[in-house]
Design a protein around this motif. Structure first.
Motif, PDB file in Angstrom:
ATOM      1  N   LEU A 118      -5.959   4.639  15.158  1.00  0.00           N
ATOM      2  CA  LEU A 118      -6.830   4.680  13.903  1.00  0.00           C
ATOM      3  C   LEU A 118      -6.422   3.801  13.023  1.00  0.00           C
ATOM      4  O   LEU A 118      -5.206   3.657  12.462  1.00  0.00           O
ATOM      5  N   ARG A 119      -7.524   2.963  12.441  1.00  0.00           N
ATOM      6  CA  ARG A 119      -7.051   1.750  11.358  1.00  0.00           C
ATOM      7  C   ARG A 119      -7.504   2.458  10.233  1.00  0.00           C
ATOM      8  O   ARG A 119      -8.666   2.782  10.218  1.00  0.00           O
ATOM      9  N   LEU A 120      -6.910   1.730   9.189  1.00  0.00           N
ATOM     10  CA  LEU A 120      -7.369   2.060   7.742  1.00  0.00           C
ATOM     11  C   LEU A 120      -7.487   0.691   7.064  1.00  0.00           C
ATOM     12  O   LEU A 120      -6.529  -0.095   7.132  1.00  0.00           O
ATOM     13  N   ARG A 121      -8.363   0.668   6.284  1.00  0.00           N
ATOM     14  CA  ARG A 121      -8.441  -0.783   5.340  1.00  0.00           C
ATOM     15  C   ARG A 121      -8.967  -0.017   3.864  1.00  0.00           C
ATOM     16  O   ARG A 121     -10.129   0.537   3.685  1.00  0.00           O
ATOM     17  N   GLU A 122      -8.056  -0.220   2.975  1.00  0.00           N
ATOM     18  CA  GLU A 122      -8.391   0.191   1.290  1.00  0.00           C
ATOM     19  C   GLU A 122      -9.577  -0.799   0.894  1.00  0.00           C
ATOM     20  O   GLU A 122      -9.167  -2.072   0.921  1.00  0.00           O
ATOM     21  N   VAL A 123     -10.503  -0.133   0.426  1.00  0.00           N
ATOM     22  CA  VAL A 123     -11.724  -1.189   0.033  1.00  0.00           C
ATOM     23  C   VAL A 123     -11.829  -1.440  -1.539  1.00  0.00           C
ATOM     24  O   VAL A 123     -12.152  -2.088  -2.164  1.00  0.00           O
ATOM     25  N   HIS A 124     -11.486   0.031  -2.090  1.00  0.00           N
ATOM     26  CA  HIS A 124     -11.760  -0.023  -3.658  1.00  0.00           C
ATOM     27  C   HIS A 124     -10.986   1.003  -4.129  1.00  0.00           C
ATOM     28  O   HIS A 124     -10.553   1.978  -3.598  1.00  0.00           O
ATOM     29  N   ARG A 125     -10.105   0.770  -5.178  1.00  0.00           N
ATOM     30  CA  ARG A 125      -9.040   1.673  -5.920  1.00  0.00           C
ATOM     31  C   ARG A 125      -9.586   1.801  -7.417  1.00  0.00           C
ATOM     32  O   ARG A 125      -9.809   0.779  -8.080  1.00  0.00           O
ATOM     33  N   PHE A 126      -9.304   2.863  -7.936  1.00  0.00           N
ATOM     34  CA  PHE A 126      -9.810   3.088  -9.374  1.00  0.00           C
ATOM     35  C   PHE A 126      -8.853   4.065  -9.882  1.00  0.00           C
ATOM     36  O   PHE A 126      -8.367   5.037  -9.163  1.00  0.00           O
ATOM     37  N   GLN A 127      -8.854   4.028 -11.406  1.00  0.00           N
ATOM     38  CA  GLN A 127      -8.160   5.207 -12.108  1.00  0.00           C
ATOM     39  C   GLN A 127      -9.029   6.441 -12.308  1.00  0.00           C
ATOM     40  O   GLN A 127     -10.308   6.676 -12.576  1.00  0.00           O
TER      41      GLN A 127
ATOM     42  N   TYR B  74     -17.647   2.350  11.491  1.00  0.00           N
ATOM     43  CA  TYR B  74     -16.686   2.673  10.325  1.00  0.00           C
ATOM     44  C   TYR B  74     -17.211   3.695   9.557  1.00  0.00           C
ATOM     45  O   TYR B  74     -18.405   4.104   9.428  1.00  0.00           O
ATOM     46  N   TYR B  75     -16.267   4.481   9.128  1.00  0.00           N
ATOM     47  CA  TYR B  75     -16.379   5.604   8.347  1.00  0.00           C
ATOM     48  C   TYR B  75     -15.746   5.526   7.090  1.00  0.00           C
ATOM     49  O   TYR B  75     -14.564   4.987   6.873  1.00  0.00           O
ATOM     50  N   ALA B  76     -16.199   5.891   5.911  1.00  0.00           N
ATOM     51  CA  ALA B  76     -15.631   5.706   4.414  1.00  0.00           C
ATOM     52  C   ALA B  76     -15.372   7.089   3.685  1.00  0.00           C
ATOM     53  O   ALA B  76     -16.002   8.041   3.898  1.00  0.00           O
ATOM     54  N   ALA B  77     -14.227   7.111   3.617  1.00  0.00           N
ATOM     55  CA  ALA B  77     -13.521   8.382   2.896  1.00  0.00           C
ATOM     56  C   ALA B  77     -13.303   8.085   1.418  1.00  0.00           C
ATOM     57  O   ALA B  77     -12.608   7.087   1.023  1.00  0.00           O
ATOM     58  N   VAL B  78     -13.775   8.916   0.626  1.00  0.00           N
ATOM     59  CA  VAL B  78     -13.596   8.641  -0.718  1.00  0.00           C
ATOM     60  C   VAL B  78     -12.600   9.947  -1.347  1.00  0.00           C
ATOM     61  O   VAL B  78     -12.897  10.985  -1.004  1.00  0.00           O
TER      62      VAL B  78
ATOM     63  N   ILE C 101     -11.396   4.164   1.405  1.00  0.00           N
ATOM     64  CA  ILE C 101     -10.805   3.555   2.366  1.00  0.00           C
ATOM     65  C   ILE C 101     -11.842   3.871   3.591  1.00  0.00           C
ATOM     66  O   ILE C 101     -12.297   4.760   4.032  1.00  0.00           O
ATOM     67  N   LEU C 102     -11.966   2.607   4.340  1.00  0.00           N
ATOM     68  CA  LEU C 102     -12.651   2.720   5.491  1.00  0.00           C
ATOM     69  C   LEU C 102     -11.704   3.120   6.728  1.00  0.00           C
ATOM     70  O   LEU C 102     -10.395   2.440   6.761  1.00  0.00           O
ATOM     71  N   GLY C 103     -12.093   3.693   7.730  1.00  0.00           N
ATOM     72  CA  GLY C 103     -11.320   3.712   8.910  1.00  0.00           C
ATOM     73  C   GLY C 103     -12.209   3.755  10.122  1.00  0.00           C
ATOM     74  O   GLY C 103     -13.411   3.959  10.065  1.00  0.00           O
ATOM     75  N   TRP C 104     -11.642   3.429  11.058  1.00  0.00           N
ATOM     76  CA  TRP C 104     -12.043   3.205  12.452  1.00  0.00           C
ATOM     77  C   TRP C 104     -11.127   3.214  13.666  1.00  0.00           C
ATOM     78  O   TRP C 104     -10.049   3.238  13.364  1.00  0.00           O
ATOM     79  N   LEU C 105     -11.643   3.440  14.730  1.00  0.00           N
ATOM     80  CA  LEU C 105     -10.859   3.709  15.868  1.00  0.00           C
ATOM     81  C   LEU C 105     -10.915   2.230  16.836  1.00  0.00           C
ATOM     82  O   LEU C 105     -11.888   1.641  17.207  1.00  0.00           O
ATOM     83  N   GLU C 106      -9.889   1.850  17.095  1.00  0.00           N
ATOM     84  CA  GLU C 106      -9.605   0.356  17.707  1.00  0.00           C
ATOM     85  C   GLU C 106      -8.547   0.517  18.869  1.00  0.00           C
ATOM     86  O   GLU C 106      -7.126   0.961  18.551  1.00  0.00           O
ATOM     87  N   ASP C 107      -8.901   0.671  19.817  1.00  0.00           N
ATOM     88  CA  ASP C 107      -8.053   0.765  21.300  1.00  0.00           C
ATOM     89  C   ASP C 107      -7.242   2.000  21.199  1.00  0.00           C
ATOM     90  O   ASP C 107      -6.025   1.872  21.379  1.00  0.00           O
ATOM     91  N   GLY C 108      -7.767   2.946  20.461  1.00  0.00           N
ATOM     92  CA  GLY C 108      -7.084   4.379  20.607  1.00  0.00           C
ATOM     93  C   GLY C 108      -6.434   4.655  19.297  1.00  0.00           C
ATOM     94  O   GLY C 108      -5.961   5.663  19.258  1.00  0.00           O
TER      95      GLY C 108
END
Length: 470
Positions: A27-36, A4-8, A18-25
């Motif tokens: 690119l998947r994303l998952r939002e982990v935390h959002r703020f104002q 996993y890689y974390a992009a702020v 948001i976390l990103g990773w490569l899965e079967d070629g």
């Protein structure tokens, strides 16, 4: 097991991890935390809440552990031009004053006394914006010269967050170029220019390219978040990251990074610092792998966001679009880059006043107001496209829209109408994707930017925009 890689990514109104990773070629994303994010008035200036923003970054990293997804690395991107000063002990001096603050008024004339505008452009390739770092420093010298005397280092805002994460003070290339203090030929600070304008050389260290490691999390931070990872400099200017995500492997297309600002341009391997280019107010900002982002800044969705906010939440963005369409017979248009729209107390009042001064009919209701703004934005995109083709001496078939503006179907259809180009939209999370790509390229996940862009094209829903009247 996935890496996993974390992009702020922190923008003018919000930030997210948001976390990103490569899965079967793919690119998947998952939002982990959002703020104002917001501007606050401090000491008579509009400032960023830097300490709170960093606490939100830390909260996002903690959340990664809670999800069982600690990242291999983390990188931060933000807007450009703004900076902080540090003393010899690494403590921050003063506040992080924002580019929308009025302190730079008249500073362009002061800098022009030291170096003519045409020479400044020839040296840096950067368009004149009243809030560029060079003018902010001129304002600081006038108001608080003691801060410059006390300072040991200058870090752009994302550089400062990387310092808080790792303890390393590095100046990343793409954001550094927005300062108008980087030499276009050397791709490093223009040391002679710094001497000329009276800014101490000691504030800067040689510029680092995107993908440069800054070290690992500070020991005390490691204990706080519950894991360790590498800190990697992405393309820390958000537009540079967004451009990395354009799903065109050869980069041979016009892009429009559509968000609070609209950045429209092309990628080049050589800059254009000619007087003709300066006259059209194009800029040669730094990009990944030392490409040049040859683009024009346009006011962007800031105008729409400001009107919505001013109307007190009475209407959704969809409501405003519908009213603009219903008012399609309204023909008043404005220059969206007029200085009146940068930070007005009332965007509605500013638009009406500019219309009044131009002798055109003044919008009387929200529908006419939004019709004016939407068409004016798309019209400015069309003008910029024609300028790009004139300056480069070639025609382009495709225009790729990336970023949050990809969700605005009405504006995108108008963009196709005014530009006459084949328009594609996606990815929406362009800045985050570009941030992740820089980290993944550093880690060897992709062999080249072209291959990374192919993965983007295969991973996200890239759509072709229909004509406005279809």
């Amino acid at each position: 097991m996935a890496s996993y890689y974390a992009a702020v990514d922190i923008g003018a109104s919000s930030g997210r991890l948001i976390l990103g990773w490569l899965e079967d070629g793919t690119l998947r994303l998952r939002e982990v935390h959002r703020f104002q994010n917001r501007l606050v008035k401090t000491g008579g200036h509009l400032c960023w809440e830097i300490d709170r923003l960093f606490s939100e970054i830390v909260a996002g990293l903690k959340r990664c552990v809670e999800l069982g997804m600690p990242p291999q690395s983390v990188g931060v991107d933000t807007w450009g031009v703004d900076y902080v000063l540090l003393d010899k002990d690494g403590g921050r001096i003063g506040d992080a004053v924002a580019y929308r603050d009025g302190r730079t008024a008249g500073m362009d004339a002061e800098v022009a006394k030291l170096i003519p505008p045409e020479e400044l452009y020839a040296r840096t390739g950067i368009q004149k914006q009243p809030f560029n770092t060079i003018y902010q420093l001129a304002a600081l010298k006038k108001e608080h010269p003691e801060q410059l005397e006390q300072a040991a280092r200058l870090l752009m805002v994302p550089d400062y967050f990387h310092y808080l994460l790792s303890g390393a003070m590095k100046n990343e290339y793409t954001n550094a170029t927005t300062s108008q203090l980087v030499n276009i030929a050397s791709r490093d600070w223009d040391w002679e220019l710094l001497d000329l304008i009276g800014v101490p050389r000691r504030l800067f260290e040689p510029v680092s390219a995107p993908g440069t490691p800054a070290g690992r999390l500070r020991p005390e931070l490691r204990a706080q978040v519950g894991f360790d990872c590498e800190v990697v400099l992405p393309a820390t200017h958000d537009t540079a990251s967004a451009v990395m995500s354009v799903p065109c492997p050869d980069g041979d297309a016009i892009y429009l990074s559509s968000g609070t600002w609209s950045l429209i341009g092309i990628e080049r391997t050589t800059p254009d610092c000619s007087e003709k280019s300066r006259g059209k107010n194009f800029t040669n900002e730094g990009g990944y792998d030392y490409r040049y982002r040859y683009l024009k800044n346009i006011m962007g969705l800031w105008m729409i966001q400001s009107v919505k906010r001013e109307l007190g939440g009475k209407y959704t963005f969809d409501d405003l679009c519908d009213m603009a369409i219903a008012a399609d017979r309204f023909t008043t248009r404005v220059d969206v880059n007029a200085p009146e729209f940068l930070a007005p107390d009332s965007m509605i009042g500013a638009v009406r006043e500019v219309c009044r001064k131009s002798g055109q009919p003044v919008p009387n209701d929200p529908g006419e107001l939004m019709n004016c703004i939407y068409h004016s934005l798309a019209k400015s995109y069309g003008e910029a496209v024609r300028e790009i083709e004139t300056l480069t001496g070639r025609a382009y078939e495709d225009l790729h829209i990336v970023g949050g503006g990809t969700k605005d179907d009405y504006l995108n259809r108008l963009t196709r109408q005014y530009t006459g180009k084949r328009v594609h939209t996606g990815p929406t999370e362009a800045t985050v994707v570009g941030n992740l790509l820089a980290q993944m390229l550093r880690d060897g996940v992709f062999p080249s930017l072209s291959e990374a862009r192919r993965a983007v094209a295969n991973s996200f829903d890239i759509k072709e925009v229909r004509n406005y009247n279809e």
